[in-house]
Design a protein around this motif. Structure first.
Motif, PDB file in Angstrom:
ATOM      1  N   THR A  49       0.858  -1.180   0.000  1.00  0.00           N
ATOM      2  CA  THR A  49       0.000   0.000   0.000  1.00  0.00           C
ATOM      3  C   THR A  49       0.894   1.229   0.000  1.00  0.00           C
ATOM      4  OG1 THR A  49      -1.823  -1.082   1.180  1.00  0.00           O
ATOM      5  CG2 THR A  49      -1.740   1.311   1.260  1.00  0.00           C
ATOM      6  N   GLN A  50       0.681   2.114  -0.949  1.00  0.00           N
ATOM      7  CA  GLN A  50       1.452   3.345  -0.998  1.00  0.00           C
ATOM      8  C   GLN A  50       0.554   4.512  -1.360  1.00  0.00           C
ATOM      9  OE1 GLN A  50       5.287   3.701  -2.652  1.00  0.00           O
ATOM     10  NE2 GLN A  50       5.911   1.589  -2.259  1.00  0.00           N
ATOM     11  N   ARG A  51       0.839   5.642  -0.716  1.00  0.00           N
ATOM     12  CA  ARG A  51       0.094   6.877  -0.952  1.00  0.00           C
ATOM     13  C   ARG A  51       1.070   7.959  -1.407  1.00  0.00           C
ATOM     14  NH1 ARG A  51      -4.498   9.401   2.616  1.00  0.00           N
ATOM     15  NH2 ARG A  51      -4.388   7.383   3.649  1.00  0.00           N
ATOM     16  N   PHE A  52       0.717   8.632  -2.476  1.00  0.00           N
ATOM     17  CA  PHE A  52       1.498   9.754  -2.989  1.00  0.00           C
ATOM     18  C   PHE A  52       0.559  10.955  -3.033  1.00  0.00           C
ATOM     19  CE2 PHE A  52       2.949   5.815  -4.816  1.00  0.00           C
ATOM     20  CZ  PHE A  52       4.336   5.866  -4.798  1.00  0.00           C
ATOM     21  N   ALA A  53       0.969  12.068  -2.449  1.00  0.00           N
ATOM     22  CA  ALA A  53       0.068  13.217  -2.422  1.00  0.00           C
ATOM     23  C   ALA A  53       0.841  14.494  -2.136  1.00  0.00           C
ATOM     24  CB  ALA A  53      -1.013  13.026  -1.364  1.00  0.00           C
ATOM     25  N   THR A  54       0.240  15.610  -2.522  1.00  0.00           N
ATOM     26  CA  THR A  54       0.809  16.913  -2.228  1.00  0.00           C
ATOM     27  C   THR A  54       1.074  17.048  -0.735  1.00  0.00           C
ATOM     28  OG1 THR A  54      -0.480  17.812  -4.073  1.00  0.00           O
ATOM     29  CG2 THR A  54       0.421  19.394  -2.501  1.00  0.00           C
ATOM     30  N   TYR A  55       0.146  16.560   0.100  1.00  0.00           N
ATOM     31  CA  TYR A  55       0.223  16.786   1.539  1.00  0.00           C
ATOM     32  C   TYR A  55       1.210  15.870   2.253  1.00  0.00           C
ATOM     33  CZ  TYR A  55      -3.250  12.997   1.335  1.00  0.00           C
ATOM     34  OH  TYR A  55      -3.921  11.830   1.054  1.00  0.00           O
ATOM     35  N   ASN A  56       1.726  14.791   1.624  1.00  0.00           N
ATOM     36  CA  ASN A  56       2.761  13.981   2.293  1.00  0.00           C
ATOM     37  C   ASN A  56       4.128  14.160   1.629  1.00  0.00           C
ATOM     38  OD1 ASN A  56       2.651  12.348   0.025  1.00  0.00           O
ATOM     39  ND2 ASN A  56       2.326  10.440   1.157  1.00  0.00           N
ATOM     40  N   PHE A  57       4.289  15.313   0.951  1.00  0.00           N
ATOM     41  CA  PHE A  57       5.563  15.743   0.371  1.00  0.00           C
ATOM     42  C   PHE A  57       6.025  14.831  -0.759  1.00  0.00           C
ATOM     43  CE2 PHE A  57       5.521  16.996   4.885  1.00  0.00           C
ATOM     44  CZ  PHE A  57       5.454  18.366   4.708  1.00  0.00           C
ATOM     45  N   SER A  58       5.087  14.167  -1.402  1.00  0.00           N
ATOM     46  CA  SER A  58       5.418  13.443  -2.621  1.00  0.00           C
ATOM     47  C   SER A  58       5.608  14.439  -3.761  1.00  0.00           C
ATOM     48  CB  SER A  58       4.305  12.461  -2.980  1.00  0.00           C
ATOM     49  OG  SER A  58       4.161  11.477  -1.985  1.00  0.00           O
ATOM     50  N   ARG A  59       6.238  13.981  -4.827  1.00  0.00           N
ATOM     51  CA  ARG A  59       6.481  14.836  -5.988  1.00  0.00           C
ATOM     52  C   ARG A  59       5.880  14.184  -7.221  1.00  0.00           C
ATOM     53  NH1 ARG A  59      11.981  15.098  -7.454  1.00  0.00           N
ATOM     54  NH2 ARG A  59      11.406  16.830  -8.827  1.00  0.00           N
ATOM     55  N   LEU A  60       5.185  14.981  -7.994  1.00  0.00           N
ATOM     56  CA  LEU A  60       4.766  14.566  -9.325  1.00  0.00           C
ATOM     57  C   LEU A  60       5.872  15.038 -10.258  1.00  0.00           C
ATOM     58  CD1 LEU A  60       2.676  13.339 -11.214  1.00  0.00           C
ATOM     59  CD2 LEU A  60       1.424  15.488 -11.172  1.00  0.00           C
ATOM     60  N   LYS A  61       6.876  14.152 -10.436  1.00  0.00           N
ATOM     61  CA  LYS A  61       8.093  14.533 -11.161  1.00  0.00           C
ATOM     62  C   LYS A  61       7.807  14.937 -12.601  1.00  0.00           C
ATOM     63  CE  LYS A  61      11.692  12.083 -11.093  1.00  0.00           C
ATOM     64  NZ  LYS A  61      12.591  10.898 -11.237  1.00  0.00           N
ATOM     65  N   GLY A  81      -6.101  11.497 -26.124  1.00  0.00           N
ATOM     66  CA  GLY A  81      -6.721  10.895 -24.950  1.00  0.00           C
ATOM     67  C   GLY A  81      -5.743  10.096 -24.126  1.00  0.00           C
ATOM     68  N   THR A  82      -4.513  10.601 -23.980  1.00  0.00           N
ATOM     69  CA  THR A  82      -3.485   9.879 -23.241  1.00  0.00           C
ATOM     70  C   THR A  82      -2.934  10.734 -22.111  1.00  0.00           C
ATOM     71  OG1 THR A  82      -1.716  10.660 -24.716  1.00  0.00           O
ATOM     72  CG2 THR A  82      -2.797   8.574 -25.288  1.00  0.00           C
ATOM     73  N   CYS A  83      -2.373  10.063 -21.128  1.00  0.00           N
ATOM     74  CA  CYS A  83      -1.655  10.748 -20.069  1.00  0.00           C
ATOM     75  C   CYS A  83      -0.609   9.798 -19.502  1.00  0.00           C
ATOM     76  CB  CYS A  83      -2.590  11.248 -18.971  1.00  0.00           C
ATOM     77  SG  CYS A  83      -3.385   9.951 -18.014  1.00  0.00           S
ATOM     78  N   ALA A  84       0.393  10.361 -18.839  1.00  0.00           N
ATOM     79  CA  ALA A  84       1.451   9.583 -18.214  1.00  0.00           C
ATOM     80  C   ALA A  84       1.996  10.389 -17.053  1.00  0.00           C
ATOM     81  CB  ALA A  84       2.558   9.263 -19.208  1.00  0.00           C
ATOM     82  N   GLY A  85       2.500   9.699 -16.053  1.00  0.00           N
ATOM     83  CA  GLY A  85       3.041  10.397 -14.903  1.00  0.00           C
ATOM     84  C   GLY A  85       4.066   9.578 -14.163  1.00  0.00           C
ATOM     85  N   GLU A  86       4.934  10.278 -13.428  1.00  0.00           N
ATOM     86  CA  GLU A  86       5.912   9.646 -12.553  1.00  0.00           C
ATOM     87  C   GLU A  86       5.852  10.354 -11.206  1.00  0.00           C
ATOM     88  OE1 GLU A  86       9.802   9.633 -14.252  1.00  0.00           O
ATOM     89  OE2 GLU A  86       9.141   8.720 -16.146  1.00  0.00           O
ATOM     90  N   LEU A  87       5.703   9.571 -10.145  1.00  0.00           N
ATOM     91  CA  LEU A  87       5.581  10.124  -8.810  1.00  0.00           C
ATOM     92  C   LEU A  87       6.652   9.546  -7.901  1.00  0.00           C
ATOM     93  CD1 LEU A  87       2.402   9.131  -9.796  1.00  0.00           C
ATOM     94  CD2 LEU A  87       1.898  10.784  -8.009  1.00  0.00           C
ATOM     95  N   SER A 141      -1.661  19.655 -24.074  1.00  0.00           N
ATOM     96  CA  SER A 141      -0.464  18.839 -23.982  1.00  0.00           C
ATOM     97  C   SER A 141       0.503  19.585 -23.075  1.00  0.00           C
ATOM     98  CB  SER A 141       0.151  18.601 -25.349  1.00  0.00           C
ATOM     99  OG  SER A 141       1.296  17.782 -25.232  1.00  0.00           O
ATOM    100  N   LYS A 142       0.921  18.925 -21.986  1.00  0.00           N
ATOM    101  CA  LYS A 142       1.677  19.659 -20.991  1.00  0.00           C
ATOM    102  C   LYS A 142       2.647  18.731 -20.280  1.00  0.00           C
ATOM    103  CE  LYS A 142       0.937  22.826 -17.105  1.00  0.00           C
ATOM    104  NZ  LYS A 142      -0.057  23.480 -16.275  1.00  0.00           N
ATOM    105  N   GLN A 143       3.835  19.247 -19.938  1.00  0.00           N
ATOM    106  CA  GLN A 143       4.773  18.533 -19.101  1.00  0.00           C
ATOM    107  C   GLN A 143       5.206  19.502 -18.005  1.00  0.00           C
ATOM    108  OE1 GLN A 143       8.087  16.830 -21.123  1.00  0.00           O
ATOM    109  NE2 GLN A 143       6.862  15.886 -22.732  1.00  0.00           N
ATOM    110  N   GLU A 144       5.332  18.966 -16.814  1.00  0.00           N
ATOM    111  CA  GLU A 144       5.844  19.842 -15.762  1.00  0.00           C
ATOM    112  C   GLU A 144       6.345  19.019 -14.610  1.00  0.00           C
ATOM    113  OE1 GLU A 144       2.469  21.399 -12.769  1.00  0.00           O
ATOM    114  OE2 GLU A 144       2.259  22.106 -14.808  1.00  0.00           O
ATOM    115  N   SER A 145       7.114  19.639 -13.764  1.00  0.00           N
ATOM    116  CA  SER A 145       7.621  19.010 -12.549  1.00  0.00           C
ATOM    117  C   SER A 145       7.100  19.797 -11.372  1.00  0.00           C
ATOM    118  CB  SER A 145       9.162  19.007 -12.551  1.00  0.00           C
ATOM    119  OG  SER A 145       9.651  18.458 -11.356  1.00  0.00           O
TER     120      SER A 145
END
Length: 325
Positions: free
Chosen positions: A222-234, A243-249, A320-324
């Motif tokens: 079980t893992q939680r990634f979120a703004t409030y636990n200092f995770s990063r959406l790299k 109609g696509t998306c991708a992410g790395e956390l 279409s967007k990329q950001e860290s």
């Protein structure tokens, strides 16, 4: 049971909505529907209840409108009734026959995996869920449950015996203007649940990007990634045309990568200041791939799902967007 599952709008007078989202997938993957009971109050204080339905197979949607007098929901437990229809943590019963269409049947839920609650386990929004005046609040009720029963939808019998479901809800004034939402429970390798959302959140005159992701395989991972636990959406990428998306956390206990591909969807009504007049497109047969690694870089889960829920709602100009973050 998470208290956010209970009715929150007892004393609301205007500009408010509340809706519960039931996703149901049959064991043979031939049937996929979402059922959304709820209520809304427009800026003038006019109230009504509704039951929305989306059939993923053909993309058809229904919006069944009911007088607010037919809506009854408890604020001390998860129990919602709209006319002759009922919804709770144990199942749902439908008996709708309107000019819009007909849906009848009963589904019973068992082998339930609720979203964890208690000290140290806030709702999926974490401390943000406790702030007043938020535009929209989100809660996960069941990460996973098994289904018994069938539904008759406009004369077609949909057999959900042995199928799998998921429950969440939203409440507040309006859906975020810009957001991305994914939810998957049907992975090829083993039972698991994954949910991700990113939104631009207005609050007290400012706007900030927020996100959360939650993964569990019900067997110790079980893992939680979120703004409030200092995770990063790299990194994240969205292409509305494809109609696509991708992410790395990255989070306190590891990392998660995902990709998603929208499938055919149906148009649902969404709230703006309590008015259910915004149209969004939702697929519940999207394709999602997830890879989870621990802090040592070891892959502890990797699989794909072809019955995922997906919504992409972006402002024009950020298709279409990329950001860290």
């Amino acid at each position: 049971m998470i208290k956010q599952a209970y009715f929150q709008g007892k004393n609301k007078k205007r500009r408010y909505f509340e809706g519960w989202y039931f996703k149901c997938i049959s064991v043979d993957r031939k049937h996929a529907i979402a059922i959304i009971p709820g209520m809304a109050i427009d800026p003038q204080g006019k109230k009504h209840a509704f039951i929305q339905v989306i059939n993923a197979v053909n993309g058809k949607t229904w919006y069944h409108h009911f007088p607010y007098s037919e809506f009854n929901a408890r604020s001390d437990e998860f129990d919602v009734e709209i006319e002759n229809n009922s919804f709770n943590a144990q199942g749902l019963s439908l008996n709708v026959d309107t000019a819009e269409g007909c849906i009848k049947g009963r589904l019973i839920f068992d082998t339930i995996h609720p979203f964890p609650t208690g000290p140290g386990h806030p709702g999926i929004m974490g401390p943000f869920g406790l702030l007043p005046f938020m535009e929209c609040y989100h809660a996960i009720i069941h990460l996973y449950h098994e289904i018994k029963g069938d539904i008759e939808l406009d004369g077609e019998i949909l057999d959900f015996n042995g199928g799998v479901g998921y429950i969440e809800k939203d409440y507040g004034r309006s859906f975020p203007k810009t957001y991305l939402w994914l939810q998957a429970s049907h992975f090829e390798t083993r039972n698991a649940s994954f949910v991700f959302s990113r939104a631009n959140i207005p609050f007290l005159g400012i706007e900030f990007p927020g996100f959360f992701a939650y993964f569990t395989d019900f067997n110790g991972i079980t893992q939680r990634f979120a703004t409030y636990n200092f995770s990063r959406l790299k990194k994240w990428e969205v292409d509305t045309e494809k109609g696509t998306c991708a992410g790395e956390l990255e989070g306190p206990n590891g990392a998660l990568a995902f990709t998603a591909q929208m499938a055919s969807g149906g148009r649902l009504r969404a709230p703006v200041d309590g008015l259910m007049d915004r149209e969004i497109v939702e697929s519940i047969t999207a394709k999602v791939w997830v890879r989870l690694t621990n802090n040592h870089g070891d892959v502890i889960f990797e699989s794909a799902s072809s019955e995922a829920g997906m919504e992409i709602c972006l402002d024009e100009g950020v298709a279409s967007k990329q950001e860290s973050e």
